[in-house]
Design a protein around this motif. Structure first.
Motif, short mmCIF file in Angstrom:
data_model
loop_
_atom_site.label_atom_id
_atom_site.label_comp_id
_atom_site.label_asym_id
_atom_site.label_seq_id
_atom_site.Cartn_x
_atom_site.Cartn_y
_atom_site.Cartn_z
N GLU A 5 1.26 -1.52 0.03
CA GLU A 5 0.38 -2.52 0.66
C GLU A 5 -0.95 -1.91 1.07
O GLU A 5 -1.93 -2.61 1.24
N ASN A 6 -0.93 -0.59 1.24
CA ASN A 6 -2.16 0.04 1.71
C ASN A 6 -2.55 1.21 0.79
O ASN A 6 -1.74 1.67 -0.01
N ARG A 55 -9.56 0.72 -0.21
CA ARG A 55 -9.38 -0.28 0.84
C ARG A 55 -10.22 -1.52 0.53
O ARG A 55 -9.75 -2.65 0.61
N GLU A 77 -3.06 4.43 1.22
CA GLU A 77 -2.30 5.69 1.32
C GLU A 77 -0.96 5.57 0.58
O GLU A 77 -0.56 6.47 -0.15
N GLN A 78 -0.31 4.43 0.76
CA GLN A 78 0.98 4.22 0.12
C GLN A 78 0.83 4.21 -1.40
O GLN A 78 1.63 4.82 -2.13
#
Ligand SMILES: Nc1nc2c(ncn2[C@@H]2O[C@@H]3COP(=O)(O)O[C@H]4[C@@H](O)[C@H](n5cnc6c(=O)[nH]c(N)nc65)O[C@@H]4COP(=O)(O)O[C@H]3[C@H]2O)c(=O)[nH]1
Length: 789
Positions: free
Chosen positions: A479-480, A364, A482-483
């Motif tokens: 985009e994040n 992140r 987890e993805q």
């Protein structure tokens, strides 16, 4: 006391003495008067006759006799007319203050009484006074003696009854005051003093008990104070040290000559400040700061890391009358544990690498900074190929060592700014930051593959493995965090599916494959409940006679939409989602049931082989399931054979031996499937109660082309026979292969050359035809030599 008593006694004695003296005087005077009166009376009677006859001689001699009395000064004999006719003693002029007593003298004649004169006696009280003084003197002496005796008695009595107990009492009081005496005062008189001493003794006893109790409590308090794990000190309202314990000195390494009653807080602070206990600070400022805190009269807590690395928690609690108590607790271990816990919460125990939580957090952060500075970030998902086999074969200990080594290798090859994490099992992931171009990631992916292809030395065992890597790019593939991780995982699966030991960048189409797998899983659950599974049977023929001797049950899925699905597509899914035991039990039941039907319908007696997956073999219910199946289907002993892979035996060999022995007791044969592809070990063939080995199709394939495969097949047949095991060759498709195996004495053959797996009716027909009509395919059976030749 005595000083009051003695004058009182003396005064009393004096009064008594005066009274007594006066009484003595009265008595003596009365005695004198009485005596003089008697003398006068007697002589008045005696002298009556001489008076009558004026016998002066007798009168004078009588008077002289009277005058001899020392108290009588003079005696006069007077006639009736008052003339003196006789006299003795002192002359008239000398009778100044003498006392006078007279008696009339009567002469009786013829009963007539005649006054014949008067007898006058002059007497003095001098002797009375003399006697009185003498008596007074004696009395004085006696009184003196009495007073002396009384005084002495009083003194003795005073000493005995007052001074002695009082001095004992005083001694006791003094000793008690100094806290030395605990014995009662011995005095048993029944007077007030005795009562007082008894009361005093009781008071002292009570006080003693109270003092003992207080001392006991004090001792307990001190024992507690010095034995608790915390350092304690107490400063009074003037901030001078009053109470402390050993732990306080130890914990803060304070010199003993500093820690004494009355040491000001500022001295201790200064000492600490000078030895660097508070780091680089201005000592006067620190002292005034701490003193101000101490005077604030509010509880406060602080943590202090000492120069020796120990962490001490200091708690200040103000006291009601001023001052404060401070407790010092060594919280080093707690801090370390907390740090460890914090570390463990976000790190993997085995490799000490960040775990999924920390990995996602770092990712992140990396994405935030990548967005801000327009830098590239990639995620590489790394998974060892066939790690499960290694784990099953060599055990979890070896598997763990391999994982640890893998973690170390990955940590070594990434940059400091990158992060390697273990996400679970043999799954690792790497965040590559500051990626300039795709080449950077390709280089890293290849480095990972090369590094993990190097052999692992775990407990003296040299293990070879490869790795598959899935890669996602930010922001294209997610985009994040987890993805990105999910898609990298998917790409890694694609790398595995495409042959392992390589890397794949994520493609959106990979989603479809995963979705497909999910669909299979859901449909498979449905299939078990809706009878969509069916068993096909592939014949097993005797190598020499080419007669059918058995069959292998192979499951098929008649999917309502997709048609027939082969086990290669769904067995692994069933294993992953936990359906394999249910599925396996159904296959076992169905195969046994069918075999028994064939036996009852006059088909030749066939041995039935059923595949067991590793998960089924681990199932504690396996033996019970097999027992029940054999009982319900009434299949005779020696008919059922279970096919297992080599890896099954390697995972917990002790358990495997006992399971196999139990199966053997049921009359179940054990075949090692795909023999030669795993860790083919002579040792386990000897150790485990195995009945046959199946040569893997891959060796049979090139039996006539590849000399290595030929050698392997030869060796397996030789090995099997030398261990008295049946040898089955799988995947025989060509006559040449059959002939070779026949020549080498292989026992049984399975393969498309004879038949593919067939549904029940087709299989039944095939068996009938094969055994009755079909010509031999392999070497002609040698005719018995003609006796005439
Ligand atoms: N190319 C070629 N193939 C041949 C030849 N002869 C036999 N085969 C195929 O080889 C596989 C033999 O079974 P396997 O090695 O036990 O390998 C089996 C077995 O491991 C597993 N399997 C099948 N049925 C079951 C089952 O009921 N339970 C479990 N646990 N596994 C099963 O799925 C695997 C694949 O099964 P199938 O697709 O039926 O594939 C079968 C069979 O169709 C040949 O000459 N040439």
């Amino acid at each position: 006391m005595l000083f009051i008593a003695l004058p009182l006694v003396a005064l009393c004695c004096l009064i008594l003495f005066v009274i007594f003296g006066y009484a003595s005087y009265i008595v003596l005077r009365d005695d004198l008067n009485e005596k003089i009166e008697q003398t006068a009376d007697i002589n008045a009677r005696v002298l009556a006759t001489p008076f009558w006859y004026l016998d002066v001689d007798n009168i004078e001699s009588a008077l002289n006799a009277m005058s001899r009395d020392r108290d009588i000064v003079a005696v006069r004999a007077l006639g009736a007319d008052g003339t003196e006719f006789a006299r003795t003693g002192a002359s008239q002029g000398d009778l100044g203050d003498t006392l006078r007593l007279s008696r009339r003298v009567y002469f009786e004649r013829n009963n007539v009484r005649h006054d014949v004169g008067e007898l006058v006696i002059y007497f003095t009280e001098e002797r009375v006074r003399e006697l009185l003084w003498r008596r007074i003197l004696i009395d004085l002496i006696l009184f003196g003696l009495l007073i002396a005796v009384v005084t002495a008695s009083l003194l003795i009595a005073n000493r005995r009854s007052i001074k002695e107990p009082l001095s004992r009492l005083l001694h006791s009081i003094r000793m008690t005051k100094h806290g030395r005496l605990r014995r009662p005062v011995e005095w048993n008189s029944v007077d007030e003093l005795g009562l007082l001493i008894r009361e005093y003794n009781e008071m002292v006893a009570l006080q003693g008990q109270a003092q003992e109790e207080a001392q006991r409590k004090q001792a307990l308090l001190e024992a507690t104070l010095h034995n608790i794990g915390q350092g304690i000190c107490l400063f009074d309202q003037d901030l001078n040290l009053m109470v402390w314990n050993e732990r306080y000195i130890e914990l803060l390494n304070l010199p003993r000559d500093l820690v004494k009653e009355g040491t000001p807080l500022s001295d201790i602070l200064r000492f600490n400040g000078e030895r660097g206990e508070y780091g680089e600070v201005s000592i006067p400022a620190l002292i005034s700061d701490r003193v101000a805190i101490a005077r604030r009269r509010e509880p406060y807590r602080m943590e202090r890391t000492r120069p020796n690395g120990r962490v001490v928690q200091v708690d200040h609690n103000p006291m009601p009358g001023g001052g404060y108590v401070a407790t010092y607790t060594d919280i080093t271990e707690r801090k370390q544990t907390e740090a460890r816990m914090r570390h463990l919460a976000v790190h993997d125990v085995l490799t000490s690498l960040p775990n999924r939580t920390l990995f996602l957090d770092r990712l992140r952060q990396a994405l935030l900074s990548a967005r801000r500075f327009q830098r590239g970030v990639t995620v590489l998902f790394v998974d060892l190929d066939r790690f499960k086999d290694i784990n099953d074969h060599f055990g979890h200990d070896v598997g763990d060592l391999m994982i640890q080594e893998m973690g170390q290798r990955l940590s070594r090859i990434i940059r400091d700014s990158d992060t390697a994490a273990r996400l679970g099992g043999d799954e690792f992931a790497i965040i590559q930051t500051d990626v300039q171009n795709i080449e950077d990631t390709i280089v890293l992916a290849q480095r990972i593959i090369d590094e993990l292809a190097q052999p692992f030395d775990c407990r003296g065992i040299r293990l070879h493995s490869t790795a598959s890597v899935g890669i996602t790019l930010f922001p294209e593939d997610g985009e994040n965090p987890e993805q990105l991780v999910k898609n990298a995982d998917m790409a890694m699966y694609a790398a595995k599916a495409e042959g392992r030991n390589n890397y794949r960048f994520f493609l959106p189409s990979m989603h479809e494959r995963v979705k497909e797998r999910k669909t299979i899983e859901e449909d498979l659950r449905n299939a078990l409940e809706h009878d969509q599974l069916e068993l096909f049977y592939q014949p097993k023929v005797d190598c020499l006679t080419e007669q059918v001797v058995g069959a292998e049950a192979l499951v098929r899925w008649k999917h309502p939409e997709r048609g027939m699905i082969l086990p290669g597509e769904f067995i692994s899914v069933a294993e992953e989602c936990g359906l394999i035991n249910k599925l396996g039990a159904w296959v076992l039941r169905e195969a046994c049931r069918q075999t028994q039907i064939w036996r009852e319908n006059g088909m030749p007696d066939l041995r039935m082989a059923v595949n067991l997956s590793p998960a089924q073999f681990q199932d504690v219910e396996l033996v019970r399931t097999v027992t029940q199946t054999l009982e319900t289907t009434k299949l005779p002993e020696g008919t059922l054979e279970l096919e297992i892979t080599e890896s099954i035996l390697m995972n917990n060999p002790e358990k495997a031996v006992s399971t196999l022995k139990e199966l053997k007791k049921l009359g179940v044969g054990i075949a090692i499937d795909d023999f030669g592809t795993g860790y083919s070990s002579l040792n386990y063939l000897k150790r485990f109660p195995v009945t046959s080995i199946k040569i893997d199709r891959s060796f049979v394939n090139d039996i006539n082309v590849d000399p290595d495969d030929k050698a392997i097949v030869d060796a397996v047949i030789g090995l099997g026979h030398s261990l008295h095991l049946d040898v089955v060759a799988e995947g025989v498709e060509e006559v040449e292969q059959l002939q070779y195996l026949q020549n080498k004495g292989c026992d049984f053959i399975q393969g498309f050359l004879f038949s593919k797996p067939l549904p029940v009716p087709v299989f039944e027909k095939w068996v009938k035809d094969r055994n009755e009509n079909q010509p031999r395919l392999g070497n002609p059976v040698a005719e018995p030599a003609d006796s005439n030749d």
